[in-house]
Design a protein around this motif. Structure first.
Motif, PDB file in Angstrom:
ATOM      1  N   ASP A 102      39.116  54.183  44.777  1.00  0.00           N
ATOM      2  CA  ASP A 102      40.546  54.085  45.062  1.00  0.00           C
ATOM      3  C   ASP A 102      40.951  52.614  44.977  1.00  0.00           C
ATOM      4  O   ASP A 102      40.441  51.797  45.747  1.00  0.00           O
ATOM      5  CB  ASP A 102      40.828  54.634  46.463  1.00  0.00           C
ATOM      6  N   PRO A 103      41.854  52.245  44.058  1.00  0.00           N
ATOM      7  CA  PRO A 103      42.223  50.826  43.925  1.00  0.00           C
ATOM      8  C   PRO A 103      42.866  50.240  45.166  1.00  0.00           C
ATOM      9  O   PRO A 103      42.868  49.016  45.335  1.00  0.00           O
ATOM     10  CB  PRO A 103      43.184  50.820  42.736  1.00  0.00           C
ATOM     11  N   SER A 104      43.386  51.081  46.055  1.00  0.00           N
ATOM     12  CA  SER A 104      43.995  50.550  47.275  1.00  0.00           C
ATOM     13  C   SER A 104      42.947  49.976  48.218  1.00  0.00           C
ATOM     14  O   SER A 104      43.283  49.257  49.161  1.00  0.00           O
ATOM     15  CB  SER A 104      44.796  51.643  47.997  1.00  0.00           C
ATOM     16  N   LEU A 105      41.663  50.276  47.970  1.00  0.00           N
ATOM     17  CA  LEU A 105      40.579  49.755  48.798  1.00  0.00           C
ATOM     18  C   LEU A 105      40.088  48.388  48.331  1.00  0.00           C
ATOM     19  O   LEU A 105      39.296  47.749  49.017  1.00  0.00           O
ATOM     20  CB  LEU A 105      39.408  50.742  48.804  1.00  0.00           C
TER      21      LEU A 105
ATOM     22  N   GLY B 254      45.647  32.795  43.537  1.00  0.00           N
ATOM     23  CA  GLY B 254      46.636  33.264  44.498  1.00  0.00           C
ATOM     24  C   GLY B 254      47.209  34.637  44.179  1.00  0.00           C
ATOM     25  O   GLY B 254      48.366  34.930  44.500  1.00  0.00           O
ATOM     26  N   TRP B 255      46.391  35.507  43.574  1.00  0.00           N
ATOM     27  CA  TRP B 255      46.864  36.834  43.201  1.00  0.00           C
ATOM     28  C   TRP B 255      46.770  37.808  44.363  1.00  0.00           C
ATOM     29  O   TRP B 255      45.873  37.701  45.206  1.00  0.00           O
ATOM     30  CB  TRP B 255      46.026  37.393  42.056  1.00  0.00           C
ATOM     31  N   ASP B 256      47.675  38.786  44.380  1.00  0.00           N
ATOM     32  CA  ASP B 256      47.525  39.916  45.288  1.00  0.00           C
ATOM     33  C   ASP B 256      46.691  40.990  44.587  1.00  0.00           C
ATOM     34  O   ASP B 256      46.245  40.809  43.453  1.00  0.00           O
ATOM     35  CB  ASP B 256      48.880  40.461  45.731  1.00  0.00           C
ATOM     36  N   ARG B 257      46.475  42.116  45.269  1.00  0.00           N
ATOM     37  CA  ARG B 257      45.582  43.142  44.731  1.00  0.00           C
ATOM     38  C   ARG B 257      46.066  43.692  43.384  1.00  0.00           C
ATOM     39  O   ARG B 257      45.297  43.824  42.428  1.00  0.00           O
ATOM     40  CB  ARG B 257      45.422  44.287  45.726  1.00  0.00           C
ATOM     41  N   GLU B 258      47.347  44.025  43.281  1.00  0.00           N
ATOM     42  CA  GLU B 258      47.840  44.618  42.038  1.00  0.00           C
ATOM     43  C   GLU B 258      47.796  43.635  40.877  1.00  0.00           C
ATOM     44  O   GLU B 258      47.505  44.021  39.738  1.00  0.00           O
ATOM     45  CB  GLU B 258      49.255  45.173  42.230  1.00  0.00           C
ATOM     46  N   THR B 259      48.055  42.366  41.154  1.00  0.00           N
ATOM     47  CA  THR B 259      47.949  41.364  40.101  1.00  0.00           C
ATOM     48  C   THR B 259      46.504  41.218  39.652  1.00  0.00           C
ATOM     49  O   THR B 259      46.217  41.079  38.445  1.00  0.00           O
ATOM     50  CB  THR B 259      48.489  40.011  40.587  1.00  0.00           C
ATOM     51  N   PHE B 260      45.580  41.264  40.594  1.00  0.00           N
ATOM     52  CA  PHE B 260      44.149  41.195  40.286  1.00  0.00           C
ATOM     53  C   PHE B 260      43.744  42.352  39.367  1.00  0.00           C
ATOM     54  O   PHE B 260      43.072  42.163  38.345  1.00  0.00           O
ATOM     55  CB  PHE B 260      43.366  41.233  41.601  1.00  0.00           C
ATOM     56  N   LEU B 261      44.174  43.569  39.701  1.00  0.00           N
ATOM     57  CA  LEU B 261      43.872  44.734  38.883  1.00  0.00           C
ATOM     58  C   LEU B 261      44.481  44.594  37.489  1.00  0.00           C
ATOM     59  O   LEU B 261      43.832  44.876  36.473  1.00  0.00           O
ATOM     60  CB  LEU B 261      44.397  45.998  39.563  1.00  0.00           C
ATOM     61  N   ALA B 262      45.725  44.118  37.443  1.00  0.00           N
ATOM     62  CA  ALA B 262      46.410  43.961  36.156  1.00  0.00           C
ATOM     63  C   ALA B 262      45.724  42.903  35.289  1.00  0.00           C
ATOM     64  O   ALA B 262      45.553  43.093  34.071  1.00  0.00           O
ATOM     65  CB  ALA B 262      47.869  43.588  36.390  1.00  0.00           C
ATOM     66  N   GLN B 263      45.320  41.790  35.892  1.00  0.00           N
ATOM     67  CA  GLN B 263      44.687  40.718  35.130  1.00  0.00           C
ATOM     68  C   GLN B 263      43.309  41.134  34.609  1.00  0.00           C
ATOM     69  O   GLN B 263      42.893  40.695  33.526  1.00  0.00           O
ATOM     70  CB  GLN B 263      44.570  39.460  35.989  1.00  0.00           C
TER      71      GLN B 263
ATOM     72  N   LEU C 169      43.543  45.398  27.490  1.00  0.00           N
ATOM     73  CA  LEU C 169      44.231  46.656  27.765  1.00  0.00           C
ATOM     74  C   LEU C 169      45.592  46.376  28.395  1.00  0.00           C
ATOM     75  O   LEU C 169      45.843  45.281  28.899  1.00  0.00           O
ATOM     76  CB  LEU C 169      43.392  47.502  28.733  1.00  0.00           C
ATOM     77  N   PRO C 170      46.505  47.366  28.393  1.00  0.00           N
ATOM     78  CA  PRO C 170      47.767  47.198  29.100  1.00  0.00           C
ATOM     79  C   PRO C 170      47.513  46.868  30.564  1.00  0.00           C
ATOM     80  O   PRO C 170      46.534  47.331  31.164  1.00  0.00           O
ATOM     81  CB  PRO C 170      48.447  48.564  28.941  1.00  0.00           C
TER      82      PRO C 170
END
Length: 228
Positions: A154-157, A185-194, A201-202
């Motif tokens: 789960d990516p929220s973890l 200085g990324w948050d979780r969603e930015t980390f996943l996106a990067q 990938l998109p």
């Protein structure tokens, strides 16, 4: 980063939700030993190249270095440095990345993996010219010793500063170490996106990891030390 991807496992139980809580607990002298070894691997290769008449050297330093032979690498005392663990070696110059290569899984003793990844990061990272003898002594060095690589349930973890990520889709894959989102200085969603972008990938490909059956998201923890 170059990332040999083999023996990826799937954590299908509840314990996997905590990513295994990897705790290596290297002693201070063991960390110092690995850092000295990584620097030795680079300087030893530079010395070899300089001593070889007609060797593959130039303004950019030695090329085609390959990994040091096991017989060349000084072995540490018995203990954890002989365990088979993945590791990344990162070099920086004036705070900017100068080379980073690693292996996600162990392929022999940790100390030998570190020596090989140090040499590869210095001379074989395709993003940079090979390290030269003039700059080698002033390079900053970090080593990341990796824990098990498992499927992220789960990516929220995902916890910034604790987890590293790997996204894979077919032949495309991207890896970011746990310290990277902290440095930027990324948050979780930015980390996943990067991480997705690192794989070509998109940026939202991680959202499809449980829907399309093609995108895989893995996580891992690491012990990181050096010139942080």
């Amino acid at each position: 980063m170059s990332t040999p991807l083999t023996h990826v496992t799937d954590a299908g139980d509840a314990a996997g939700a905590d990513s295994g809580a990897f705790r290596l607990e290297l002693a201070a002298d063991e960390r110092t030993w690995l850092l000295d070894l990584a620097r030795w691997a680079v300087l030893h290769r530079l010395a070899e190249a300089g001593a070889t008449q007609g060797g593959a050297t130039g303004a950019d330093g030695p090329t085609g270095s390959g990994g040091p032979d096991a017989s060349e690498v000084p072995a540490p005392p018995p203990g954890v440095l002989h365990r088979s663990l993945g590791a990344f070696v990162t070099f920086k110059k004036d705070g900017h990345l100068r080379g980073c290569i690693g292996s996600m899984v162990g392929d022999g003793p940790l100390y030998l993996t570190v020596a090989r990844m140090a040499r590869a990061a210095a001379f074989e990272d395709p993003r940079f010219p090979p390290v030269t003898a003039a700059e080698a002594p002033s390079l900053e060095l970090d080593i990341s010793v990796l824990g098990p690589l498992t499927r992220c349930p789960d990516p929220s973890l995902v916890r910034v500063g604790r987890h590293g990520l790997l996204v894979r889709q077919g032949y495309r894959s991207g890896v970011l170490l746990p310290q990277v989102p902290v440095e930027w200085g990324w948050d979780r969603e930015t980390f996943l996106a990067q991480t997705c972008r690192k794989a070509g990938l998109p940026s939202d490909a991680w959202r499809d990891a449980w829907q399309d059956g093609r995108t895989e998201l893995y996580w891992f923890e690491a012990e990181v030390f050096g010139d942080l």
